[in-house]
Design a protein around this motif. Structure first.
Motif, short mmCIF file in Angstrom:
data_model
loop_
_atom_site.label_atom_id
_atom_site.label_comp_id
_atom_site.label_asym_id
_atom_site.label_seq_id
_atom_site.Cartn_x
_atom_site.Cartn_y
_atom_site.Cartn_z
N ALA A 4 0.96 -1.26 0.14
CA ALA A 4 0.02 0.04 0.09
C ALA A 4 0.91 1.16 0.01
O ALA A 4 2.03 1.30 0.86
N ASN A 5 0.53 2.32 -0.74
CA ASN A 5 1.21 3.51 -0.89
C ASN A 5 0.49 4.74 -0.64
O ASN A 5 -0.50 4.60 -1.25
N TYR A 6 0.25 5.29 0.41
CA TYR A 6 -0.41 6.62 0.81
C TYR A 6 0.57 7.60 0.60
O TYR A 6 1.81 7.60 1.08
N LYS A 7 -0.14 8.76 0.05
CA LYS A 7 0.37 10.11 -0.12
C LYS A 7 -0.29 11.09 0.67
O LYS A 7 -1.58 11.40 0.45
N PHE A 8 0.42 11.84 1.65
CA PHE A 8 -0.45 12.89 2.45
C PHE A 8 0.40 14.30 2.25
O PHE A 8 1.50 14.23 2.07
N PRO A 9 -0.54 15.54 2.34
CA PRO A 9 0.41 16.56 2.36
C PRO A 9 1.39 16.67 3.55
O PRO A 9 1.07 16.20 4.73
N GLU A 10 2.47 17.11 3.30
CA GLU A 10 3.56 17.33 4.14
C GLU A 10 3.24 17.99 5.39
O GLU A 10 2.52 18.88 5.42
N GLY A 11 3.47 17.43 6.56
CA GLY A 11 3.25 18.23 7.86
C GLY A 11 1.90 17.74 8.57
O GLY A 11 1.81 18.28 9.73
N VAL A 45 4.32 5.40 3.44
CA VAL A 45 3.49 6.45 3.99
C VAL A 45 4.41 7.63 3.15
O VAL A 45 5.56 7.94 4.18
N GLU A 46 4.04 8.46 2.27
CA GLU A 46 4.92 9.63 1.75
C GLU A 46 4.32 10.70 1.91
O GLU A 46 2.98 10.88 2.20
N GLU A 47 5.02 11.72 2.22
CA GLU A 47 4.57 12.94 2.54
C GLU A 47 5.00 13.95 1.22
O GLU A 47 6.13 13.96 0.63
N VAL A 48 3.92 14.65 0.57
CA VAL A 48 3.98 15.23 -0.45
C VAL A 48 4.13 16.75 -0.15
O VAL A 48 3.22 17.30 0.70
N ALA A 49 5.13 17.55 -0.54
CA ALA A 49 5.28 19.00 -0.08
C ALA A 49 3.91 19.79 -0.63
O ALA A 49 3.26 19.50 -1.60
N ASP A 50 3.64 20.72 0.37
CA ASP A 50 2.43 21.60 -0.08
C ASP A 50 2.36 22.17 -1.55
O ASP A 50 3.38 22.63 -1.89
N GLY A 51 1.24 21.88 -2.13
CA GLY A 51 1.21 22.49 -3.40
C GLY A 51 1.65 21.35 -4.51
O GLY A 51 1.67 21.70 -5.81
N GLY A 52 2.17 20.31 -4.10
CA GLY A 52 2.98 19.52 -4.90
C GLY A 52 2.07 18.31 -5.45
O GLY A 52 2.46 17.28 -6.01
#
Length: 72
Positions: A4-11, A45-52
């Motif tokens: 499973a790969n989750y992506k969430f906004p960073e922070g 669990v990955e964090e994506v930079a805001d606006g990314g």
């Protein structure tokens, strides 16, 4: 191997929330496929930079979603 790969906004997630996501996702795979998959289950669990990231042809930011930056 279940993956499973989750992506969430960073922070927006702290370490405890990320750990909870890993445990609950692993438990979900075990529920479906049996205990034998537990040692082979991978949860990212990955964090994506805001606006990314975007949806429906629109770049999304925490501000647009009504969330304060760096929320945990």
């Amino acid at each position: 191997m279940p993956f499973a790969n989750y992506k969430f906004p960073e922070g927006i997630l702290d370490h405890a929330r990320k750990e909870e996501i890993v445990h609950r996702t692993t438990d979900l795979f075990v529920e479906y496929f049996g205990e034998a998959v537990r040692p082979y289950t991978m949860v990212l669990v990955e964090e994506v930079a805001d606006g990314g990231w975007g949806r429906a042809d629109e770049i999304l930011t925490l501000e647009k979603m009504g969330l304060p930056p760096g929320r945990t």
